[in-house]
Design an enzyme around this catalytic site. Structure first.
Site, PDB file in Angstrom:
ATOM      1  N   CYS A  44       0.827  -1.213   0.000  1.00 48.94           N
ATOM      2  CA  CYS A  44       0.000   0.000   0.000  1.00 48.94           C
ATOM      3  C   CYS A  44       0.858   1.259   0.000  1.00 48.94           C
ATOM      4  CB  CYS A  44      -0.985  -0.006   1.165  1.00 48.94           C
ATOM      5  SG  CYS A  44      -0.203  -0.120   2.778  1.00 48.94           S
ATOM      6  N   HIS A 318      -1.726   1.471   7.467  1.00 50.39           N
ATOM      7  CA  HIS A 318      -2.152   1.323   6.085  1.00 50.39           C
ATOM      8  C   HIS A 318      -2.093   2.694   5.403  1.00 50.39           C
ATOM      9  CE1 HIS A 318      -4.110  -0.170   2.592  1.00 50.39           C
ATOM     10  NE2 HIS A 318      -5.254   0.467   2.800  1.00 50.39           N
TER      11      HIS A 318
END
Ligand SMILES: [Zn+2]
Length: 370
Positions: A44, A318
């Site tokens: 990510c 994230h």
């Protein structure tokens, strides 16, 4: 920063090796430059960075121009070629998402520190990636400069091009700025000036408050500091180490301003994530931080076009990206392969980790085939 959710690391499929997943655009979804990126295992951070670069329109236009594409092939610029192919897929492809397999593989081959499936720092990657792209594109710059010079009659270096011409690329033209440091000896008032090329401004966040503005962070970065004790600097006039005041300002503001919020810090012996809500707006005025030689309105006003967000903890987080699309004039949130349009007012959040601003507003994209 590691992501906890399990991500498939299965065999790469044939469609993935072509650089494009089998995903098709959703009905009514035909937005150039709005393309999700599949997660290939804790990637990510890479996806968020690639989305920001994909929305940096002058970079995209340059790399996708016919002249550049031809030059990349001639000059054997593998990194830039792979990156340009990915941008082409993201701007001109017909899928709602694609897999940046080739880009990841090239990145791992030149930046082995990223060749694993652990979560890495997006800001660090962005800097490494821009450096790699810059080094690669210098081959084109060298070729172009040499081919534009008259042929030397004899071997020799009389026709050698100035090094500066050979080392300037679209990356340095867009992202590089210059910081100026003015030092003042507190004993004899002798002052010196030195400069430093800078690509990202890593901004401290004021501690012990829950909310501040991006201007507060910039003020802290550019704050005058007094070097005392062991930090004293050697004064060439006094011939001794003296207390020294250091004043920092921007001597050359970059076209693309990248701000990095230092959220990963230390509190005593412990590493902590600073969750301060840093308030930013679509416009940023840098005039308080410019040196007097560049105090001009056209230099100081910036527009926000991309944000990297980080949610979660230091080791379990994230990354997502929010990018403004120059064609649709709207913001989109990119969470790996998932993409959704977001309202302007939702761009601001306490998760912002990097902010990308442009000095010139992006016009309608000029991309061949669009
Ligand atoms: Zn002195």
């Amino acid at each position: 920063m590691r992501r906890t959710d399990a991500v498939s690391r299965g065999r790469v499929t044939a469609s993935e090796t072509r650089g494009c997943s089998s995903a098709v655009r959703l009905p009514g979804w035909n937005r150039a430059g709005v393309c999700g990126l599949d997660n290939s295992g804790n990637s990510c951070y890479l996806n968020a960075v690639l989305q920001c670069l994909c929305s940096t329109l002058p970079l995209v236009e340059h790399l996708l121009s016919q002249d550049t594409r031809e030059e990349l092939g001639r000059s054997k610029c593998r990194v830039a070629e792979v990156f340009a192919r990915l941008l082409e897929e993201m701007w001109l492809g017909s899928s709602s998402s694609c897999a940046p397999v080739e880009a990841r593989s090239v990145m791992c081959s030149i930046l082995p520190q990223f060749n694993n499936y652990s979560q890495q720092d997006a800001q660090e990657l962005l800097l490494f990636l821009l450096n790699a792209l810059h080094d690669d594109l210098k081959k084109v710059a060298k070729r172009q400069v040499r081919s534009s010079m008259p042929q030397p009659r004899r071997a020799g270096n009389r026709n050698r091009a100035p090094a500066a011409m050979e080392s300037t690329t679209i990356v340095s033209r867009l992202f590089e700025g210059q910081l100026g440091y003015m030092t003042l000896c507190m004993h004899c008032d002798h002052h010196t000036h030195r400069t430093q090329t800078v690509t990202v401004l890593s901004l401290p966040i004021p501690t012990d408050i829950t909310k501040c503005s991006i201007q507060d962070c910039l003020s802290l970065f550019f704050e005058q500091t007094l070097l005392t004790g062991v930090e004293q600097m050697l004064c060439s006039v006094c011939g001794l180490r003296r207390e020294t005041a250091v004043h920092t300002c921007l001597d050359k503001p970059p076209e693309i301003l990248m701000l990095h919020l230092k959220r990963f810090g230390c509190k005593g012996k412990n590493q902590v994530k600073l969750r301060t809500d840093v308030v930013f707006s679509p416009r940023l005025d840098l005039s308080p931080f410019l040196s007097s030689s560049v105090q001009n309105a056209s230099y100081s006003s910036y527009r926000l076009y991309a944000v990297v967000n980080h949610t979660g903890h230091l080791n379990m987080g994230h990354y997502t990206a929010l990018c403004h699309n120059a064609l649709t004039r709207s913001w989109h949130c990119f969470d790996d392969s998932a993409v959704r349009e977001v309202q302007d007012r939702l761009v601001q959040s306490a998760h912002a980790y990097m902010l990308l601003y442009s000095r010139k507003p992006f016009q309608k994209p000029k991309i061949l085939g669009l």
